[in-house]
Design a protein around this motif. Structure first.
Motif, mmCIF file in Angstrom:
data_model
loop_
_atom_site.group_PDB
_atom_site.id
_atom_site.type_symbol
_atom_site.label_atom_id
_atom_site.label_comp_id
_atom_site.label_asym_id
_atom_site.label_seq_id
_atom_site.Cartn_x
_atom_site.Cartn_y
_atom_site.Cartn_z
ATOM 1 N N ASP A 151 0.829 -1.167 0.095
ATOM 2 C CA ASP A 151 -0.296 -0.008 -0.045
ATOM 3 C C ASP A 151 0.856 1.208 -0.110
ATOM 4 N N LEU A 152 1.906 1.176 0.667
ATOM 5 C CA LEU A 152 2.715 2.277 0.978
ATOM 6 C C LEU A 152 3.424 2.862 -0.480
ATOM 7 N N VAL A 153 3.900 1.652 -1.086
ATOM 8 C CA VAL A 153 4.572 2.157 -2.596
ATOM 9 C C VAL A 153 3.526 2.366 -3.630
ATOM 10 N N GLY A 154 2.206 2.126 -3.329
ATOM 11 C CA GLY A 154 1.229 2.573 -4.383
ATOM 12 C C GLY A 154 0.659 1.143 -5.157
ATOM 13 N N ALA A 155 0.984 0.020 -4.799
ATOM 14 C CA ALA A 155 0.401 -1.124 -5.249
ATOM 15 C C ALA A 155 -1.024 -1.224 -4.683
ATOM 16 N N ASP A 156 -1.746 -0.471 -4.922
ATOM 17 C CA ASP A 156 -2.941 -0.396 -4.051
ATOM 18 C C ASP A 156 -3.893 -1.786 -4.198
ATOM 19 N N ALA A 157 -3.779 -2.709 -5.249
ATOM 20 C CA ALA A 157 -4.738 -3.580 -5.603
ATOM 21 C C ALA A 157 -4.189 -4.802 -4.891
ATOM 22 N N HIS A 158 -2.862 -4.809 -3.836
ATOM 23 C CA HIS A 158 -2.183 -5.832 -3.534
ATOM 24 C C HIS A 158 -1.779 -5.776 -2.129
ATOM 25 N N GLY A 159 -2.449 -4.708 -1.440
ATOM 26 C CA GLY A 159 -2.146 -4.401 -0.022
ATOM 27 C C GLY A 159 -3.492 -4.894 0.710
ATOM 28 N N VAL A 160 -4.096 -4.047 1.603
ATOM 29 C CA VAL A 160 -5.307 -4.334 2.480
ATOM 30 C C VAL A 160 -6.361 -4.661 1.602
ATOM 31 N N PHE A 161 -6.365 -4.113 0.477
ATOM 32 C CA PHE A 161 -7.523 -4.390 -0.453
ATOM 33 C C PHE A 161 -7.869 -6.182 -0.570
ATOM 34 N N ARG A 162 -6.654 -6.701 -0.524
ATOM 35 C CA ARG A 162 -6.704 -8.264 -0.661
ATOM 36 C C ARG A 162 -7.228 -9.108 0.703
ATOM 37 N N LEU A 163 -7.208 -8.178 1.816
ATOM 38 C CA LEU A 163 -7.321 -8.852 2.944
ATOM 39 C C LEU A 163 -8.624 -9.632 3.061
ATOM 40 N N PRO A 164 -10.082 -9.261 2.678
ATOM 41 C CA PRO A 164 -10.994 -10.027 2.917
ATOM 42 C C PRO A 164 -10.893 -11.525 2.006
ATOM 43 N N GLN A 165 -10.454 -11.438 1.015
ATOM 44 C CA GLN A 165 -10.164 -12.715 0.244
ATOM 45 C C GLN A 165 -9.089 -13.623 0.882
ATOM 46 N N TYR A 166 -8.159 -13.150 1.557
ATOM 47 C CA TYR A 166 -7.178 -14.007 2.279
ATOM 48 C C TYR A 166 -7.800 -14.643 3.454
ATOM 49 N N ILE A 167 -8.614 -13.844 4.087
ATOM 50 C CA ILE A 167 -9.410 -14.314 5.297
ATOM 51 C C ILE A 167 -10.590 -15.327 4.898
#
Length: 352
Positions: free
Chosen positions: A40-56
């Motif tokens: 998220d910090l480097v700008g890969a917005d589709a690969h940070g917290v956005f993915r959390l629900p799917q991982y869980i």
């Protein structure tokens, strides 16, 4: 709707709490949170917290092992294999990268493969881990779903299969190139779908008639287009063979679509190559030359209408500094998903 800024430590704490709620040990949860927030910090917005629900969702369904025993086997002085035991990909790739750096310090170059892993987020996060060691990193992975055909084909047999490179510099920002072998990452397509946005022409086509597909709600029916036509699909093929087949991991029709299958193990394959710059040139001389070439390119004549020539990795540092200070942009749709997740897991909602 516009995004709101959320402090990175708050995002990390939320991710860690969520991971522990579904069985990850605290140190593993913290490491996953750290690597997701870095995306998220480097700008890969589709690969940070956005993915959390799917991982869980996949952990709860049994598709990911929350208490994986990740093991490394050294196969030669410069090579090793990591068995992820179906654990979180972030933990597997952390082990892979640490191993590759350690081996490269001994031998000058290393290649470490991984199998029985999972989605690990942004490729550039792992490639860039070599930079504090003044080393070059090259990372690739078999994507966790097939969204692209071989050039001219109509069946999705290839993933976005990203590749990332990191090259240290001196006074200039280090070069970090992180690209999918498709025109756009599927994570970006998913973000468009979540927000109900129309996709630009040139991202996807309909397999039945080959016409552009711009309705993100129908993205699951489409074919992602490769970068550079046959060159992009050829690159995805080769990377799949090196990250998947060479490691005894999934590739081609064996790939499990983790978007639509929460219960089966993905058996994701990765590889990391690390080069110790000092084994080729004195480090100071190499960095000075990298700086010289980067300045030449940055300051070269521009085409009409072009305000600035951008180098890969340059904006990464700018975004990291901005988001560390001012927070990570998170869209309302993502906030809504995270609030729902907090209620399901009975954890504190994301602080904002």
């Amino acid at each position: 709707m516009s995004s709101s800024r959320v402090a990175a430590p708050a995002i990390a704490a939320f991710i860690s709490d969520a991971m522990m709620a579904v069985g990850l040990p605290a140190p593993d949860a913290a490491k996953v949170a750290e690597l997701m927030v870095e995306a998220d910090l480097v700008g890969a917005d589709a690969h940070g917290v956005f993915r959390l629900p799917q991982y869980i969702r996949r952990i709860k369904a049994g598709g990911i092992n929350p208490k994986a025993s990740i093991t490394m086997t050294k196969t030669a002085p410069a090579t090793a294999m990591v068995d992820g035991d179906n654990g979180m990909g972030h933990l597997v790739m952390s082990k892979v990268t640490e191993t590759a750096i350690a081996l490269a310090k001994e031998t000058g170059v290393s290649w470490v493969g991984a199998k029985r892993s999972n989605h690990a987020g942004a490729a550039g996060v792992y490639a860039a881990m070599t930079l504090p060691h003044d080393m070059i990193g090259i990372y690739a992975v078999v994507a966790n779903a097939n969204h692209m055909p071989l050039h001219g084909g109509a069946e999705n047999l290839l993933g976005t299969n990203p590749i990332a490179f990191s090259v240290p510099a001196g006074e200039q920002p280090p070069v970090v190139l992180d690209i999918a072998t498709t025109v756009v990452s599927y994570g970006t397509v998913k973000a468009y779908k979540l927000q109900g946005k129309t996709m630009p022409e040139g991202w996807m086509v309909n397999p039945k008639d080959g016409q552009p597909l711009t309705d993100s709600a129908k993205s699951g029916e489409g074919l992602l287009l490769p970068i550079g036509g046959y060159k992009g699909s050829g690159l995805a093929l080769v990377l799949g063979l090196l990250a998947g087949t060479l490691n005894g991991a999934a590739f081609g029709r064996d790939v499990v679509d983790f978007n639509n299958n929460d219960t089966d193990a993905c058996d994701t394959g990765h590889f990391m190559i690390v080069l110790d710059v000092s084994r080729f040139l004195p480090l100071a001389a190499f960095k000075a030359e990298v700086d010289r070439h980067l300045r030449d390119m940055k300051n070269s004549p521009r085409l009409p209408g072009v305000d600035e020539i951008r180098l890969p990795g340059e904006q990464r540092l700018v975004r990291h500094a901005d988001r560390t200070k001012n927070g990570v942009p998170v869209y309302p749709e993502v906030i809504g998903q995270l609030d729902k997740l907090a209620a399901e897991l009975k954890i504190k909602p994301l602080k904002r």
